[in-house]
Motif scaffolding. Structure first.
Motif, mmCIF file in Angstrom:
data_model
loop_
_atom_site.group_PDB
_atom_site.id
_atom_site.type_symbol
_atom_site.label_atom_id
_atom_site.label_comp_id
_atom_site.label_asym_id
_atom_site.label_seq_id
_atom_site.Cartn_x
_atom_site.Cartn_y
_atom_site.Cartn_z
ATOM 1 N N UNK A 3 0.816 -1.132 -0.352
ATOM 2 C CA UNK A 3 -0.554 -0.172 -0.333
ATOM 3 C C UNK A 3 0.498 1.284 -0.128
ATOM 4 N N UNK A 4 0.403 2.230 -0.309
ATOM 5 C CA UNK A 4 0.901 3.747 -0.003
ATOM 6 C C UNK A 4 2.200 4.109 1.653
ATOM 7 N N UNK A 5 0.362 3.418 1.579
ATOM 8 C CA UNK A 5 1.317 3.579 3.412
ATOM 9 C C UNK A 5 2.069 2.929 3.643
ATOM 10 N N UNK A 6 2.064 1.538 3.515
ATOM 11 C CA UNK A 6 3.982 1.520 3.256
ATOM 12 C C UNK A 6 4.886 2.177 3.128
ATOM 13 N N UNK A 7 4.886 2.611 2.057
ATOM 14 C CA UNK A 7 6.082 3.773 0.808
ATOM 15 C C UNK A 7 6.144 5.184 2.056
ATOM 16 N N UNK A 8 4.907 5.743 2.781
ATOM 17 C CA UNK A 8 4.978 7.147 3.665
ATOM 18 C C UNK A 8 5.918 6.521 5.126
ATOM 19 N N UNK A 9 5.618 4.745 5.081
ATOM 20 C CA UNK A 9 6.215 4.285 6.747
ATOM 21 C C UNK A 9 7.372 4.465 6.227
ATOM 22 N N UNK A 10 8.184 3.998 4.923
ATOM 23 C CA UNK A 10 9.369 3.921 4.476
ATOM 24 C C UNK A 10 10.206 5.269 4.222
ATOM 25 N N UNK A 11 9.607 6.251 3.936
ATOM 26 C CA UNK A 11 9.822 8.239 4.309
ATOM 27 C C UNK A 11 10.621 8.042 5.652
ATOM 28 N N UNK A 12 8.945 8.142 6.446
ATOM 29 C CA UNK A 12 9.105 8.313 8.264
ATOM 30 C C UNK A 12 10.492 8.080 8.363
ATOM 31 N N UNK A 13 10.471 6.271 8.228
ATOM 32 C CA UNK A 13 11.742 6.068 9.084
ATOM 33 C C UNK A 13 13.096 6.265 8.297
ATOM 34 N N UNK A 14 13.323 6.355 7.081
ATOM 35 C CA UNK A 14 14.303 6.933 6.741
ATOM 36 C C UNK A 14 15.153 8.460 7.102
ATOM 37 N N UNK A 15 14.004 9.552 7.451
ATOM 38 C CA UNK A 15 13.873 10.814 7.648
ATOM 39 C C UNK A 15 13.778 10.753 8.909
ATOM 40 N N UNK A 16 13.773 10.102 9.800
ATOM 41 C CA UNK A 16 13.811 9.960 11.869
ATOM 42 C C UNK A 16 14.715 10.123 11.807
ATOM 43 N N UNK A 17 14.970 11.936 12.135
ATOM 44 C CA UNK A 17 16.455 12.503 11.959
ATOM 45 C C UNK A 17 16.513 13.151 13.306
ATOM 46 N N UNK A 330 22.225 -2.380 -3.954
ATOM 47 C CA UNK A 330 22.129 -0.836 -3.961
ATOM 48 C C UNK A 330 21.253 -0.226 -2.773
ATOM 49 N N UNK A 331 19.974 0.231 -3.447
ATOM 50 C CA UNK A 331 19.074 0.052 -2.648
ATOM 51 C C UNK A 331 19.394 -0.137 -0.896
ATOM 52 N N UNK A 332 19.409 -1.409 -1.261
ATOM 53 C CA UNK A 332 19.736 -1.780 0.763
ATOM 54 C C UNK A 332 20.781 -1.086 1.601
ATOM 55 N N UNK A 333 22.221 -1.031 0.301
ATOM 56 C CA UNK A 333 23.148 -0.495 -0.016
ATOM 57 C C UNK A 333 22.511 1.077 1.013
ATOM 58 N N UNK A 513 9.011 -0.235 12.397
ATOM 59 C CA UNK A 513 8.079 0.039 12.171
ATOM 60 C C UNK A 513 7.098 -0.680 12.464
ATOM 61 N N UNK A 514 5.999 0.712 12.994
ATOM 62 C CA UNK A 514 4.757 -0.262 13.086
ATOM 63 C C UNK A 514 3.636 -1.215 12.112
ATOM 64 N N UNK A 515 3.713 -1.252 10.909
ATOM 65 C CA UNK A 515 3.403 -1.877 9.960
ATOM 66 C C UNK A 515 3.471 -3.029 9.851
ATOM 67 N N UNK A 516 3.020 -3.882 10.081
ATOM 68 C CA UNK A 516 3.673 -5.976 9.769
ATOM 69 C C UNK A 516 3.984 -5.546 8.247
ATOM 70 N N UNK A 517 3.355 -5.442 7.323
ATOM 71 C CA UNK A 517 4.340 -5.619 5.607
ATOM 72 C C UNK A 517 5.089 -4.476 5.351
ATOM 73 N N UNK A 518 5.587 -3.129 6.142
ATOM 74 C CA UNK A 518 6.590 -2.401 5.700
ATOM 75 C C UNK A 518 7.997 -3.173 6.710
ATOM 76 N N UNK A 519 7.219 -3.403 8.587
ATOM 77 C CA UNK A 519 8.360 -4.324 8.869
ATOM 78 C C UNK A 519 9.093 -5.636 8.149
ATOM 79 N N UNK A 520 8.043 -6.336 7.624
ATOM 80 C CA UNK A 520 9.025 -7.292 6.830
ATOM 81 C C UNK A 520 9.403 -6.984 5.401
ATOM 82 N N UNK A 521 9.250 -5.581 4.844
ATOM 83 C CA UNK A 521 9.630 -5.754 3.542
ATOM 84 C C UNK A 521 11.351 -5.415 3.839
ATOM 85 N N UNK A 522 11.081 -4.601 4.677
ATOM 86 C CA UNK A 522 12.549 -4.056 5.833
ATOM 87 C C UNK A 522 13.550 -5.081 6.525
ATOM 88 N N UNK A 523 13.144 -5.770 6.517
ATOM 89 C CA UNK A 523 13.438 -7.040 7.539
ATOM 90 C C UNK A 523 14.191 -7.824 6.439
#
Length: 592
Positions: A3-17, A330-333, A513-523
């Motif tokens: 979902x788009x929510x997964x993309x938004x959560x990934x963005x929020x995690x990347x820029x949690x600064x 390279x994305x993983x890096x 990551x709060x969302x299960x799908x996001x956490x699975x993808x990141x893992x």
């Protein structure tokens, strides 16, 4: 599809600064969306001027006053992270002005504060003159002198020979009048007190001031900066030009005193802004690497080629494992680099005085690892876009060269890693021994993979200690010989430590990551990152019992499975980098 929510959560995690990180990054993202930051075909000299025009726009859009920005490493790094997406030269001159120049003057321990208003509003540009033709990584040995004249209560700034000329500062007429903080050897009554900074006007609207010689260097690779060779012929400066602090004070009667016990300690205090500069250099390559991947991933879906069966079938180039597999690596890096940079920045901001040396070393190690990885990423992204990516208008051509500049700036990577390795051999805690594998472990278990990476670090550490103590027989003895013998293993220790720290930052981000799908993808992405590094050491890990023979035999297949599982989400992972659409839609190869 996620979902788009997964993309938004990934963005929020990347820029949690930090506490204001999301807002800070969103601010700079908006700034570089302005038309001024789009590609402009121009001569080298015109691009010099454009970088200063962009710097002035940045100054108008600062979310906090310039003096506060100079004291805020997180804001400074974020500025670099976004400016480098559109112009590496703008990121460079911004870092020099706000951090090295303005920051050094603001750190000045003076009873009467300086008037810095011209530099705050950029009616004068600030620059930083340290390295010389003959002295780069050995800057403590620089030879520019500032001799104190008691009779006139002035300093006489002088370049004694061509090798002492300041090499590569941005001192051309581009951008308007400039001043510099110049690193020079302070001489009082013919006594060398060490290296200090001196505030020195360089030019006005008519050009270089008397006694200041500025010679432009040839055009270099990457985004063009107005690099020059600068020399001084007995330029007189008032006593107030000296940037003072606990490392050195010059009283009104000409008495010098210092709490720093040696000339080297005075030099390190003089250039203490370089550590924040390392964070900024790392951030600038982070921004460039993520932008390069965003462009390459979008192009991979945009560019259609003949299908595997030939004929009339056309498929996006991203359909091929040979293409999307490399981009996913390279994305993983890039995720690992970003998460670790956030961690290192936090450590720098919050560390206690007693932790200063190890945290300073951490920033240096991170700068080396991140900028080297960024070079690999930008080269791969350029290659995946073929011939079109060779044209600067398509947004990729300058990224690899810009990372080369960051690799060398604020301390050459190999030099700072060699210093870190030498310090870590006996000044860093040895990792505990890892348990032997039972064979029941899963190669996608990040905890198991982290233990394997810890073992790699431990073995490199033990080897470095052994090599330092045991030079090869028949060779000349001495500390230099012993260090040369230990260099390879010490650098391997630094590399293993960096990979492990990046893996720790990645796994911590996964837990947020709060969302299960996001956490699975990141893992899965984190496992891909770690497994690739484990694979490079699978032989020694097998020999030491940390991996089993079955682990080593199945490792390539597990990597292939992970890649296949991640491939459908490549666009989502890259979209989370949040590169402004104004930039992406301006690149011809993504729109024609």
């Amino acid at each position: 599809m996620l979902s788009n929510e997964t993309c938004l959560e990934l963005r929020d995690l990347l820029f949690q600064d930090g506490p204001e990180g999301a807002a800070v990054h969103a601010h700079w993202r908006k700034v570089i969306g302005d038309d001024l930051f789009r590609h402009h075909p121009a001569t080298c000299e015109e691009r010099w001027q454009l970088s200063y025009d962009r710097l002035r726009r940045i100054n108008e859009e600062l979310p906090l006053p310039p003096d506060q920005l100079a004291h805020d490493p997180r804001h400074l790094a974020a500025l670099h992270e976004w400016a480098s997406i559109v112009d590496g030269a703008t990121a460079t001159v911004a870092g020099i002005h706000y951090n090295l120049f303005l920051g050094s003057l603001l750190d000045d321990d003076r009873s009467a504060p300086r008037d810095l208003s011209d530099f705050m509003r950029l009616s004068r540009i600030g620059t930083f003159l340290c390295t010389e033709r003959a002295h780069g990584n050995d800057a403590p040995a620089l030879e520019t002198v500032a001799r104190y004249d008691r009779g006139s209560d002035e300093f006489v700034l002088h370049t004694p020979h061509p090798g002492a000329a300041k090499f590569m500062p941005n001192t051309s007429p581009a951008g308007g009048p400039k001043s510099a903080v110049v690193a020079a050897r302070l001489l009082i009554d013919n006594r060398d007190e060490g290296v200090f900074l001196f505030l020195t006007p360089l030019s006005d609207h008519r050009g270089a001031l008397p006694g200041v010689s500025v010679t432009s260097l040839p055009e270099r690779i990457g985004s063009p900066v107005d690099h020059c060779v600068t020399a001084f012929d007995r330029v007189r400066l008032p006593r107030t030009a000296l940037v003072q602090g606990s490392h050195g004070q010059l009283d009104a009667d000409g008495t010098f005193h210092s709490t720093a016990g040696s000339a080297r300690k005075r030099f390190l205090h003089t250039i203490n802004r370089v550590t924040v500069g390392k964070l900024c250099m790392s951030a600038s390559t982070l921004g460039g690497a993520r932008a390069a991947l965003a462009i390459a991933v979008r192009y991979a879906g945009h560019r259609h080629v003949s299908g595997p069966a030939g004929g009339t079938q056309r498929v996006p180039v991203s359909a091929y494992r040979s293409h999307h597999g490399r981009l996913l690596e390279k994305v993983a890096d890039a995720y690992a680099m970003t998460f670790w940079h956030r961690t290192v920045t936090d450590r720098w901001i919050t560390h206690a005085p007693a932790e200063h040396a190890p945290v300073e070393r951490l920033a240096a190690i991170a700068k080396g690892w991140i900028t080297w990885r960024a070079r690999d990423i930008t080269i791969e992204a350029r290659e995946r876009c073929g011939a079109r990516a060779l044209f600067p208008a398509n947004g990729l051509a300058e990224f690899p060269a810009n990372t080369e500049g960051a690799i060398t700036a604020e301390g050459d990577n190999l030099a700072v890693w060699s210093k870190a390795g030498a310090e870590m051999i006996f000044g860093h805690e040895l990792r505990p021994a890892s348990p032997h594998a039972t064979g029941a472990e899963q190669l996608t278990d990040v905890a198991f993979l982290r233990r394997a990476l810890a073992h790699v670090e431990r073995q490199a550490h033990l080897a470095a200690r052994h090599d330092l103590r045991t030079p090869h027989p028949g060779r000349e003895k001495g500390s230099f010989v012993r260090w040369n013998n230990a260099t390879a293993s010490a650098l391997a220790l630094v590399e293993a430590y960096a990979v492990g720290q990046a893996a720790d930052a990645f796994t911590t981000a996964c837990t947020r990551a709060a969302d299960t799908a996001t956490r699975t993808l990141l893992n899965d992405l984190c496992a891909l990152f770690m497994l690739r590094h484990v694979r490079t050491h699978d032989g020694p890990l097998l020999a030491d019992g940390i991996l089993t023979a079955d682990h080593v035999q199945t490792l390539p297949g597990i990597l292939n499975t992970l890649t296949a599982r991640l491939a459908p989400h490549l666009d989502t992972l890259a979209h989370a980098f949040d590169i402004p659409e104004e930039h992406l839609s301006s690149l011809p190869m993504l729109t024609d």
